[in-house]
Design a protein around this motif. Sequence first.
Motif, PDB file in Angstrom:
ATOM      1  N   GLU A 157       2.440  11.772   7.173  1.00 27.70           N
ATOM      2  CA  GLU A 157       3.334  12.626   6.832  1.00 27.70           C
ATOM      3  C   GLU A 157       4.244  11.932   5.067  1.00 27.70           C
ATOM      4  N   THR A 158       4.665  11.974   4.395  1.00 29.33           N
ATOM      5  CA  THR A 158       5.099  11.552   3.330  1.00 29.33           C
ATOM      6  C   THR A 158       6.209  10.314   4.079  1.00 29.33           C
ATOM      7  N   TYR A 159       7.170  11.347   4.336  1.00 34.55           N
ATOM      8  CA  TYR A 159       8.739  10.784   4.499  1.00 34.55           C
ATOM      9  C   TYR A 159       8.478   9.848   5.615  1.00 34.55           C
ATOM     10  N   LYS A 160       7.223   9.600   6.823  1.00 37.15           N
ATOM     11  CA  LYS A 160       7.274   9.066   7.356  1.00 37.15           C
ATOM     12  C   LYS A 160       6.481   7.747   7.173  1.00 37.15           C
ATOM     13  N   VAL A 161       5.687   8.220   6.579  1.00 33.21           N
ATOM     14  CA  VAL A 161       4.887   7.021   5.324  1.00 33.21           C
ATOM     15  C   VAL A 161       5.674   5.904   5.328  1.00 33.21           C
ATOM     16  N   ILE A 172       1.528   1.079  -4.023  1.00 27.21           N
ATOM     17  CA  ILE A 172       2.329   1.645  -3.159  1.00 27.21           C
ATOM     18  C   ILE A 172       1.334   3.617  -2.647  1.00 27.21           C
ATOM     19  N   SER A 173       1.038   3.888  -1.898  1.00 24.20           N
ATOM     20  CA  SER A 173       0.627   5.364  -2.709  1.00 24.20           C
ATOM     21  C   SER A 173       1.215   5.821  -0.487  1.00 24.20           C
ATOM     22  N   THR A 174       1.224   7.151  -0.412  1.00 28.33           N
ATOM     23  CA  THR A 174       1.325   7.560   1.671  1.00 28.33           C
ATOM     24  C   THR A 174       0.324   7.471   1.792  1.00 28.33           C
ATOM     25  N   SER A 175      -0.740   8.502   0.144  1.00 22.97           N
ATOM     26  CA  SER A 175      -2.242   9.385   0.692  1.00 22.97           C
ATOM     27  C   SER A 175      -2.684   8.446   0.694  1.00 22.97           C
ATOM     28  N   GLY A 176      -2.809   6.939  -0.184  1.00 23.39           N
ATOM     29  CA  GLY A 176      -3.998   6.497  -0.658  1.00 23.39           C
ATOM     30  C   GLY A 176      -5.043   6.675  -1.728  1.00 23.39           C
ATOM     31  N   ASN A 177      -4.273   8.129  -1.799  1.00 23.08           N
ATOM     32  CA  ASN A 177      -5.849   8.613  -3.187  1.00 23.08           C
ATOM     33  C   ASN A 177      -5.016   9.057  -4.617  1.00 23.08           C
ATOM     34  N   GLY A 230      -4.703   7.124   7.228  1.00 22.55           N
ATOM     35  CA  GLY A 230      -6.350   7.560   6.961  1.00 22.55           C
ATOM     36  C   GLY A 230      -6.632   6.850   5.890  1.00 22.55           C
ATOM     37  N   LYS A 231      -8.214   6.514   5.652  1.00 19.64           N
ATOM     38  CA  LYS A 231      -8.764   5.922   5.007  1.00 19.64           C
ATOM     39  C   LYS A 231      -9.006   6.489   3.681  1.00 19.64           C
ATOM     40  N   SER A 232      -8.791   5.791   2.512  1.00 20.11           N
ATOM     41  CA  SER A 232      -8.527   6.320   1.343  1.00 20.11           C
ATOM     42  C   SER A 232      -9.375   5.150   0.173  1.00 20.11           C
ATOM     43  N   LYS A 233      -9.114   5.742  -1.231  1.00 22.39           N
ATOM     44  CA  LYS A 233      -9.536   5.395  -2.069  1.00 22.39           C
ATOM     45  C   LYS A 233      -8.908   3.411  -2.429  1.00 22.39           C
ATOM     46  N   LEU A 234      -7.964   3.707  -2.410  1.00 24.00           N
ATOM     47  CA  LEU A 234      -7.174   2.123  -1.589  1.00 24.00           C
ATOM     48  C   LEU A 234      -7.709   1.398  -0.999  1.00 24.00           C
ATOM     49  N   VAL A 241      -8.247  -1.565 -12.220  1.00 23.37           N
ATOM     50  CA  VAL A 241      -8.253  -2.528 -13.112  1.00 23.37           C
ATOM     51  C   VAL A 241      -7.881  -4.073 -12.967  1.00 23.37           C
ATOM     52  N   ALA A 242      -7.595  -3.975 -12.033  1.00 22.97           N
ATOM     53  CA  ALA A 242      -7.026  -5.137 -11.358  1.00 22.97           C
ATOM     54  C   ALA A 242      -7.658  -6.334 -11.128  1.00 22.97           C
ATOM     55  N   ARG A 243      -9.070  -5.609 -10.129  1.00 28.82           N
ATOM     56  CA  ARG A 243      -9.976  -5.745  -9.619  1.00 28.82           C
ATOM     57  C   ARG A 243     -10.746  -6.338 -11.118  1.00 28.82           C
ATOM     58  N   CYS A 244     -11.430  -5.386 -11.501  1.00 28.78           N
ATOM     59  CA  CYS A 244     -12.067  -6.423 -13.104  1.00 28.78           C
ATOM     60  C   CYS A 244     -11.336  -7.276 -13.438  1.00 28.78           C
ATOM     61  N   VAL A 245     -10.437  -7.178 -13.316  1.00 25.36           N
ATOM     62  CA  VAL A 245      -9.377  -8.430 -14.028  1.00 25.36           C
ATOM     63  C   VAL A 245      -9.599  -9.835 -13.576  1.00 25.36           C
ATOM     64  N   GLY A 246      -9.622  -9.648 -12.508  1.00 20.82           N
ATOM     65  CA  GLY A 246      -9.993 -10.763 -11.603  1.00 20.82           C
ATOM     66  C   GLY A 246      -8.589 -11.114 -10.505  1.00 20.82           C
ATOM     67  N   ALA A 247      -8.139  -9.579 -10.509  1.00 17.43           N
ATOM     68  CA  ALA A 247      -6.519 -10.159  -9.818  1.00 17.43           C
ATOM     69  C   ALA A 247      -7.050  -9.797  -8.347  1.00 17.43           C
ATOM     70  N   LYS A 248      -5.842 -10.102  -7.664  1.00 16.80           N
ATOM     71  CA  LYS A 248      -6.394  -9.701  -5.861  1.00 16.80           C
ATOM     72  C   LYS A 248      -5.052  -8.568  -5.406  1.00 16.80           C
ATOM     73  N   THR A 249      -5.573  -7.525  -4.629  1.00 15.76           N
ATOM     74  CA  THR A 249      -4.774  -6.366  -4.511  1.00 15.76           C
ATOM     75  C   THR A 249      -4.060  -5.853  -2.782  1.00 15.76           C
ATOM     76  N   LEU A 250      -3.016  -5.406  -3.504  1.00 15.44           N
ATOM     77  CA  LEU A 250      -3.030  -5.627  -1.740  1.00 15.44           C
ATOM     78  C   LEU A 250      -1.847  -3.922  -2.159  1.00 15.44           C
ATOM     79  N   SER A 251      -2.550  -2.956  -0.975  1.00  9.19           N
ATOM     80  CA  SER A 251      -2.009  -1.718  -1.187  1.00  9.19           C
ATOM     81  C   SER A 251      -1.438  -1.400   0.481  1.00  9.19           C
ATOM     82  N   LEU A 252      -0.080  -0.622   0.163  1.00 13.45           N
ATOM     83  CA  LEU A 252       0.205   0.210   1.405  1.00 13.45           C
ATOM     84  C   LEU A 252       0.133   1.643   1.015  1.00 13.45           C
ATOM     85  N   THR A 253      -0.493   1.892   1.945  1.00 14.04           N
ATOM     86  CA  THR A 253      -1.060   3.627   2.403  1.00 14.04           C
ATOM     87  C   THR A 253      -0.356   3.833   4.207  1.00 14.04           C
TER      88      THR A 253
END
Length: 197
Positions: free
Chosen positions: A171-175, A123-128, A153-157, A138-150
Motif C-alpha cells: 500500500e502506497t503510504y505504508k511503502v 523511487i516508486s512505490t509500485s516499482g513500475n 512486489g517484483k517490478s520493472k525497477l 537511460v541511466a544504464r545506457c550511459v553507464g550510470a549505476k542504479t538504485l531503486s526503492l520500491t
Amino acid sequence: MKELLKRYPALSECKEDIIAARDLIIDTYSNKKKILVCGNGGSAADCEHIVGELMKGFLKKREVTDNRIPEELRKNLQGALPAISLPSQCAVLSAFINDVAPDMMYAQLVYGYAKENDLVMGISTSGNSKNVVNAIEVARCVGAKTLSLTGSGKSKLSELSTVTIRVPETETYKVQEYHLPIYHYLCAEAEKCFFES
C-alpha cells in the motif's frame, strides 16, 4: 544498521539490500561522482528530502576546510555530497512534458546530467512508474549505476536496477513510511564516511 532494524524490525528482510545500497552510495562519492534522484508525488517529495540531507549537514556540522574560499564565507558553508533532485527541475520538466513525451521527462534529465559511474536513484512505490523506469533504463545506457526503492512486489525497477530495496509493504503510504527511515540511514552512513564533525 542495528538501530534501524530495532526501530523497524520488518526491514530485516531488506537488510542485505540496504547494505548494498549503502556501499553503492559510498562508492559513488568515493569516486567523486554525483547522485540523481527521481520519483512522483510523495516519492518526489522524498527526492527533495534526500537531496536536502546530502547537500548540507544532516547529523554532523560538516566543517568546510577548502582554503580557496575566504574564511568569512567558509564559516557559513557546510560540506556537500553532490546530489540533484530531478523533480525540482520544473521548467525543463514541464517543457518536456508539453513538447515531447511525458514518460521520458526524467530520462531526458538523466541523459543530460548523468555521467559514467554516477548513481541514478528511482523511487516508486509500485516499482513500475513509467517515467522512473525510463530514467533508470537511460541511466544504464550511459553507464550510470542504479538504485531503486520500491514496495515488496517484483517490478520493472527491480529487474533493471543495480540494487533494489523492496520494502515489505504494497500500500502506497505504508511503502513510503518505510522508505523514509531507509534513506535517512543511507544519508547518515554516507555522511559518517566523508565527514568527521
